[in-house]
Design a protein around this motif. Structure first.
Motif, PDB file in Angstrom:
ATOM      1  N   THR A 895       0.253  -1.491  -0.954  1.00  0.00           N
ATOM      2  CA  THR A 895       0.007  -0.074  -0.435  1.00  0.00           C
ATOM      3  C   THR A 895      -0.185  -0.522   1.159  1.00  0.00           C
ATOM      4  N   ALA A 896      -1.068  -1.127   1.529  1.00  0.00           N
ATOM      5  CA  ALA A 896      -1.215  -1.326   2.813  1.00  0.00           C
ATOM      6  C   ALA A 896      -0.046  -1.820   3.776  1.00  0.00           C
ATOM      7  N   PHE A 897       0.692  -2.580   3.237  1.00  0.00           N
ATOM      8  CA  PHE A 897       1.790  -3.048   3.810  1.00  0.00           C
ATOM      9  C   PHE A 897       2.792  -1.834   4.046  1.00  0.00           C
ATOM     10  N   GLN A 898       2.928  -0.950   3.093  1.00  0.00           N
ATOM     11  CA  GLN A 898       3.853   0.270   3.315  1.00  0.00           C
ATOM     12  C   GLN A 898       3.134   1.164   4.320  1.00  0.00           C
ATOM     13  N   ILE A 899       1.770   1.279   4.237  1.00  0.00           N
ATOM     14  CA  ILE A 899       0.964   2.284   5.144  1.00  0.00           C
ATOM     15  C   ILE A 899       1.312   1.452   6.759  1.00  0.00           C
ATOM     16  N   THR A 927       1.674  13.344   5.756  1.00  0.00           N
ATOM     17  CA  THR A 927       1.658  13.758   4.563  1.00  0.00           C
ATOM     18  C   THR A 927       1.663  12.356   3.525  1.00  0.00           C
ATOM     19  N   VAL A 928       2.787  11.563   4.188  1.00  0.00           N
ATOM     20  CA  VAL A 928       2.920  10.232   3.360  1.00  0.00           C
ATOM     21  C   VAL A 928       1.868   9.282   3.424  1.00  0.00           C
ATOM     22  N   LEU A 929       1.168   9.227   4.596  1.00  0.00           N
ATOM     23  CA  LEU A 929      -0.002   8.409   4.877  1.00  0.00           C
ATOM     24  C   LEU A 929      -1.139   8.781   3.816  1.00  0.00           C
ATOM     25  N   THR A 930      -1.251  10.234   3.860  1.00  0.00           N
ATOM     26  CA  THR A 930      -2.254  10.636   2.829  1.00  0.00           C
ATOM     27  C   THR A 930      -1.919  10.452   1.521  1.00  0.00           C
ATOM     28  N   SER A 931      -0.812  10.238   1.163  1.00  0.00           N
ATOM     29  CA  SER A 931      -0.296  10.011  -0.470  1.00  0.00           C
ATOM     30  C   SER A 931      -0.902   8.846  -0.696  1.00  0.00           C
ATOM     31  N   LEU A 932      -0.260   7.814   0.392  1.00  0.00           N
ATOM     32  CA  LEU A 932      -0.579   6.311   0.136  1.00  0.00           C
ATOM     33  C   LEU A 932      -2.038   6.008   0.252  1.00  0.00           C
ATOM     34  N   SER A 933      -2.805   6.444   1.072  1.00  0.00           N
ATOM     35  CA  SER A 933      -4.013   6.088   1.284  1.00  0.00           C
ATOM     36  C   SER A 933      -4.918   6.345   0.122  1.00  0.00           C
ATOM     37  N   LYS A 934      -4.414   7.551  -0.947  1.00  0.00           N
ATOM     38  CA  LYS A 934      -5.248   7.620  -2.191  1.00  0.00           C
ATOM     39  C   LYS A 934      -4.979   6.456  -3.258  1.00  0.00           C
ATOM     40  N   LEU A 935      -3.918   5.675  -2.900  1.00  0.00           N
ATOM     41  CA  LEU A 935      -4.056   4.267  -3.706  1.00  0.00           C
ATOM     42  C   LEU A 935      -4.749   2.957  -3.257  1.00  0.00           C
ATOM     43  N   LEU A 936      -5.407   3.242  -2.281  1.00  0.00           N
ATOM     44  CA  LEU A 936      -6.318   2.124  -1.458  1.00  0.00           C
ATOM     45  C   LEU A 936      -7.537   2.150  -2.408  1.00  0.00           C
TER      46      LEU A 936
END
Length: 1266
Positions: A895-899, A927-936
């Motif tokens: 996820t961090a890579f995509q972020i 919005t995309v960053l918020t979605s991805l940050s939930k996976l961290l």
């Protein structure tokens, strides 16, 4: 000698007997008594005679009596006597005890106590005398020498019991000693001595000895100390359970010998039965049990529910009087447990303070597991609890008739968790207890059948799980399922489909059930109600899918496999397959008749045939011939005629009513899917085999027809369908309705043909040109409909039909597009994109980003378990050889890579010129960053990096875009709360808001702090202001939760000063954290309350939050009132908090209230020209000033309890509080006149100024800010 004693005793007077006994030595009497007793002769009569000749009024007689009494006790205790003789002697000694004088009774009791403490008892038989001796002693009113003092009989008895209970008890006499106290009249204090002693012996006894001891304790509890008895029993077995579980899991190496699980559960079951029996005889015991466990629910950790206490409560539900109370308690506990979990998961602040604890849901499931050990008394309660949870917390119906289903996005909600727990309880109980299975099944089916109008998906899921677990076992309950079939015609279609799908494994093992279903379905096929006929079609399609014909492809060759549980029952012999063929062909005949029924029924058939074909491939010919003959009715065979389809024949006209008769688009869709499946699955398997010419020609015909329709549809113009722009599409005329139906049919046909041509295209240019031509036809018609709908502005006009494109086709396109989207967006910045390539004002890059955002949110919402695979698929650098190394890469790292890619894009955008800044793009990126940050993972360094990066962006960027600011700040807060408490962040933001908006006192100049550049004049209010107030509300909620928890613990503490002071020590970190949070929040409100906020939602929310702040402060003061009661002091930091509230909050609150009221009055004064404006202004004034009385009441309540705390703690806390502003809430006539009167403005305005000038003087003068 013995004969002489007996003969003298027979005389009327005892004088001669006394004289004779005095001549004898004591040893002679004791030896005589021993000989007679051991030989089993007249020991009883001899003893009676000796007592008769030893009256207590003479000293010699008393001493002889005392000696003989003691000797008899030793004789009985020796074990040398026959049982009957010993009982007779004990009986006589009991009768004689009351004749003894007080001092001798004290001596006898002390002898017993010494024997118990010294462990010199042999068989304990003589203990039966002790309660008689103690009872006799209690009746003595005279003063007796005891120790160094003089006490009466009652006081002596108390001291003796205290001495007995403070000494050592031999393990084998514990039950007997406890039992004897039921025959002694005891005070409440004495009962408490005995109960404490008996409870302390639990840990020293064998497990099997505890149930009889518990029984004796429960009998004793009728004299008092019910609470102590219940608390002790529950605490002991809760601790034993915990220790046993730790041993089982092997977490700790314990020295204690492991108790076999079965033995422990049987003992617990017996004890629960004892307690329930005692409650039936003594309802006060039941009330005490509920009081004890409810108190534990309030926050005292030692009283929290445990598997043992839950099992006990469930058994108590068999008593009618307590049933509702127990279920309410358990329901509340379950939901509270899930709410606490939700609160803890969302706050790192709480996670650091509150230790991890087990949750009620896990305990209840443990009770289910333990109930396998003959806990029949618990089972019924478990079943009822399961259904109560499912009924109370299942999906609910909302106003427009739709249901709120339990979707993954809502699964974190406490109610959904509670409903799932209910289902788990019932399923696990069903698996373990054979006796209860029929009842569970019956209750589930009853709910499915009788609650047709309510959402019942959770019950159908449970039914499916039950059937999947044991289809063969359920054959015994087949009559219940067959009864449910009788109601199929009256149930909604969705319920019928899910019900039949759930019971489908049963149909394979029970021929009678299958026959019953077919009879019901055949009747339904000819029912008057449309829903009944649709249900029949659904049922028949399900049967076709699941009864395979010989020669059908195995499930592994089909794209949809059979459910695993059926492997045990789906063993088809050759005979079964042949029988299935006849059976399936009969059903096909029934279904063909449906092709002459309404469009909805036909539609169901077309949607179901493809699934049947995939699961039962031998029916392909029958299905395809049926579809071909149906298509020919609407197909124009002449190759040069346009259009190729007879749309008029698809529409039914009955008088003025026009409706769709043949869903032609769905028919073509079904044909296209079946044909594609046949080509991809059956033809490759038939290569090399001889095929029937007719069969091959048959499929060729279908191909030719679809090819012909494609070519002619491309050539056709909209005028050919009479659907050009000039056509009437209004819903109010019959022509308009007909044109709408035709338009949707043509659009559907275009979609089907697009997919058909894509599937056979093999990426050829010509086919793709055909696809684009079909799409242009679709688009033209869609644009016309949208244009007409926009003009009509009706609800019906906005209704759109579902797309006919299959998921396989869409996913094929998306798979290609997704990589293109990701590559294109991250490679080509929007700013360098050609300005000409735009669609509806959106650049292609922006469309790419929008697509990405929707895909990310869809995967998170619906495919949570597959996120690892999804992220791996995103990594285009992956090679096949690296797969093994890949497995070690965590979700957080991927996820961090995509972020990082999207962070770069946002930074590029923010560093662009103001005219190039695209607000929509920035919003989508956040919005995309918020979605991805939930996976961290919140504890990972990647999470901390994400938080610091977001914080940096907020500090350094000052774009005046409210929506972008809101989404970015939301992201910052959502990350921050999982790292640490956001109170300092809130304080900094409040200073920024104050700096930008200015002070309520216009003469004060506020220094701008500029902690966060994103807070500026445009975003400070209402955007950031409302966000920080919302966060402050959440912090107050957490603090309030902690205070409630602390209060619950204090209320359970012992009254003694030492115990209380020690008990509060563990709470000190929590108390300190609460004071720190409230202190920082107080400075936050101090800033906002002095800010010149614009009228509206900001002022309204601030007033409400201030009210909550004071309510929380009051709760803390009340907590310290409880603490002071026992420990007598309050910490220094609490004093500082009170001082801060008096100097920094209350005075400015009153200033702010005056500011709000003055502003409202000025506003109404300005708007008084028109009556409508006056009314609006008054409504606004009322709305904004409504929270003010609540706030003033909250401040006054806070001050009231501070006065109480000052008195109790001997600390003058009120010295820091200034006198509250004197306020009244009367209607001020002159102001009302000013607002309502149209003339005389000047006079009224002067009145207003003079009226409110006084109020403004009252708050403390404000210092100039630097």
């Amino acid at each position: 000698m013995d004969q002489k004693i007996l003969s003298l005793a027979a005389e009327k007077t005892a004088d001669k007997l006394q004289e004779f006994l005095q001549t004898l030595r004591e040893d002679d009497l004791t030896n005589l008594l021993q000989n007679q007793a051991v030989k089993g002769k007249v020991a009883g009569a001899l003893l009676r005679a000796i007592f008769k000749g030893s009256p207590c009024r003479e000293e010699a007689g008393t001493l002889r009596r005392r000696k003989i009494y003691t000797y008899c006790i030793q004789l009985v205790e020796s074990g040398d006597l026959q049982k009957e003789i010993a009982s007779e002697i004990i009986g006589l000694l009991m009768l004689e005890a009351h004749h003894f004088p007080g001092p001798l009774l004290v001596e006898l009791a002390n002898e017993f106590i010494s024997a118990v403490r010294g462990g010199s008892l042999v068989n304990g038989k003589s203990l039966e005398l002790l309660p008689i001796i103690l009872t006799a002693l209690a009746t003595k009113k005279e003063n007796l020498a005891y120790g160094k003092g003089v006490l009466n009989g009652e006081e002596c008895k108390k001291q003796l019991i205290n001495t007995l209970c403070s000494g050592r008890w031999d393990q084998q006499y514990v039950i007997q000693l406890t039992s004897m106290f039921k025959d002694v009249p005891l005070t409440a204090e004495e009962v408490e001595f005995v109960v404490e002693k008996a409870l302390s012996m639990f840990s020293k006894m064998n497990l099997q000895e505890i149930p009889p001891l518990v029984y004796q304790l429960l009998v004793l509890s009728s004299k008092g100390s019910r609470k102590s008895v219940l608390e002790g029993i529950i605490a002991f077995f809760s601790a034993l359970d915990k220790q046993h579980n730790e041993e089982q899991s092997g977490d700790e190496l314990l020295d204690v010998v492991t108790v076999p699980s079965g033995e422990l559960r049987h003992v617990e079951g017996t004890i629960i039965l004892h307690i329930v029996f005692a409650i039936k005889l003594d309802y006060e015991l039941g009330r005490e049990l509920l009081r004890h466990l409810k108190a534990g629910q309030q926050g005292d950790s030692k009283n929290n529910l445990s598997p043992f206490s839950i099992a006990l409560l469930l058994s108590v539900t068999r008593i009618q009087r307590f049933q509702d109370q127990v279920f309410d308690l358990l329901k509340t506990s379950v939901v509270k447990s899930f709410k606490d979990l939700q609160l803890l998961q969302g706050s790192k602040f709480l996670q650091n303070l509150v230790p991890h604890r087990s949750y009620v849901s896990a305990m209840i499931l443990e009770v289910v597991k333990n109930s396998v050990h003959s806990w029949d008394h618990v089972t019924q309660g478990l079943v009822e609890l399961g259904f109560i949870l499912m009924d109370s917390y299942g999906p609910k119906k909302v106003l427009d008739g739709k249901t709120i289903e339990t979707s993954p996005s809502l699964s974190r909600m406490p109610n959904q968790h509670a409903c799932k727990l209910g289902a788990s309880i019932l399923l696990e109980t069903f698996k373990i207890h054979e006796m209860i299975r029929q009842e569970i099944l019956e209750q589930v089916l009853n709910r499915v059948v009788t609650r047709a109008s309510s959402p019942i998906s959770h019950f159908l899921d449970l039914l499916s799980n039950i059937v999947m677990y044991a289809p063969l076992v359920l054959q015994s309950c087949s009559s219940k399922v067959t009864e449910a079939f009788d109601y199929l015609s009256f149930l909604p279609l969705q319920t019928v489909q899910r019900l039949l799908k759930a019971v489908q494994p049963l149909l394979k093992v029970s021929m009678s059930m299958r026959d019953s279903l077919i009879l019901v379905l055949r009747k339904a096929m000819f029912a008057n109600q449309l829903d009944a006929r649709k249900s029949a079609v659904a049922g028949f399609l399900l049967l076709l899918k699941n009864f395979k014909v010989l020669g059908s492809l195995s499930s592994s060759q089909c794209s949809q496999s059979l459910s695993f549980s059926q492997v045990h029952v789906d063993v088809h012999s050759h005979y079964n397959s042949v029988a299935n063929e006849t059976f399936c062909l009969e059903i096909m005949d029934s279904l063909r008749r449906c092709l002459s029924q309404q469009a909805d029924v036909r539609l169901m058939l077309y949607e179901g045939f493809y699934d049947v074909l995939r699961r039962n491939s031998q029916l392909a010919n029958s299905i395809m011939q049926t579809l071909l003959s149906q298509l020919k009715q609407f197909y124009e065979p002449k190759p040069d005629l346009l259009p190729p389809l007879k749309l008029e024949a698809c529409i039914l006209t009955q008088g003025d009513k026009i409706s769709l008769q043949e869903p032609l688009d769905y028919l073509l869709c079904c044909i296209q899917h079946c044909l594609a499946w046949y080509k991809n699955t059956v033809i490759p398997l038939q290569q090399g085999e001889e095929e029937e010419e007719g069969e091959e020609a048959f499929y060729q015909d279908l191909d030719d027809i679809l090819e012909s329709i494609t070519n002619r549809m491309i050539k056709s113009e909209l005028e050919d369908f009479e659907l050009d722009k000039s056509a009437d599409f209004s819903q109010s005329t019959s022509i308009g309705i007909k044109n709408n139906i035709c338009a949707f049919l043509v659009m559907g046909v275009c979609e089907v043909l697009i997919e058909y041509n894509f599937s056979i295209s093999n990426f050829s240019k010509n086919k793709f040109e055909d696809i684009l031509s079909l799409f242009m036809c679709y688009k033209k018609l869609s644009d016309i409909l949208n244009e007409k709908a926009g003009k009509a502005k009706t609800k019906m006009a906005n209704k759109t039909n579902d797309s006919l494109l299959s998921m396989k086709f869409v996913s094929s396109l998306l798979t290609v597009l997704f990589r293109v989207l990701l590559w294109r967006y991250t490679s080509i910045p929007t700013s360098v994109e050609e300005s000409g390539k735009k669609e509806k004002g959106k650049s292609i890059s922006l469309l790419c980003l929008e697509g990405l955002q929707k895909i990310f949110s869809a995967v998170q919402q619906f495919y949570q378990p597959k996120i690892q695979q999804f992220l791996r698929a995103l990594d285009v650098t992956d090679k096949e050889g690296e797969e093994r190394e890949d497995a070690d890469v965590s979700v957080t790292q991927r996820t961090a890579f995509q972020i990082r890619q999207f962070q770069r894009s946002l930074l590029n955008l923010l560093s662009s010129q103001e005219e190039d800044f695209n607000s929509k793009e920035a919003l989508l990126l956040v919005t995309v960053l918020t979605s991805l940050s939930k996976l961290l993972e919140p504890s990972s360094p990647q999470f901390v990096q994400m938080l610091s990066w977001t914080s940096k962006i907020c500090k350094e960027n000052s774009w005046e875009d409210a929506l972008f600011c809101k989404s970015l700040m939301n992201l910052l807060f959502s990350l921050h709360v999982l790292y640490k408490s956001p109170v300092i962040l809130l304080r900094d933001l409040s200073q920024d808001i104050h700096g930008h908006l200015g002070d309520i006192d216009q003469d004060v100049e506020v220094e701008k702090t500029n902690h966060f550049a994103i807070v500026n004049l445009r975003t400070a209010a209402p955007t950031v202001c409302l966000l920080v107030l919302s966060q402050a509300e959440k912090v107050l909620e957490e603090v309030d939760w902690l205070i409630t928890k602390l209060k619950g613990q204090v209320s359970q503490e012992t009254v003694s000063e030492e115990a209380s002071s020690q008990a509060t020590l563990p709470n000190q970190p929590v108390e300190k954290a609460i004071v720190m949070q409230l202190g920082t929040l107080l400075t936050f409100f101090h800033e906002l309350v002095q800010t010149a906020l614009p009228s509206g939602s900001c002022v309204d929310t601030l007033l409400k939050d201030l009210c909550k702040m004071y309510t929380t402060l009051t709760a803390l003061v009340r907590y310290y009132l409880q603490v002071c009661q026992s420990s007598g002091g309050i910490p220094k930091n609490m004093e500082k908090l009170v001082k801060l509230s008096g100097s920094h909050l209350t005075p400015v609150c009153y200033s702010f209230i005056s500011y709000v009221q003055n502003k409202s009055l000025n506003y109404t004064g300005e708007k008084k020209e028109k009556p409508a404006a006056v009314a609006t202004a008054m409504a606004r004034v009322l709305r904004e000033t409504k929270p003010i009385p609540n706030l003033i009441f909250a401040i006054e309540q806070y001050e009231k309890f501070l006065i109480h705390l000052s008195k109790r703690s001997k600390v003058n806390l009120m010295q820091h509080m200034k006198l509250s502003t004197s306020r009244d809430f009367k209607i001020k006539g002159n102001i009302l006149d000013m607002v309502l009167r149209e003339g005389g403005e000047d006079e009224n305005e002067e009145g207003t100024a003079s009226e409110h000038g006084e109020q403004n003087k009252e708050p403390a003068k404000k210092k100039r800010k630097k």
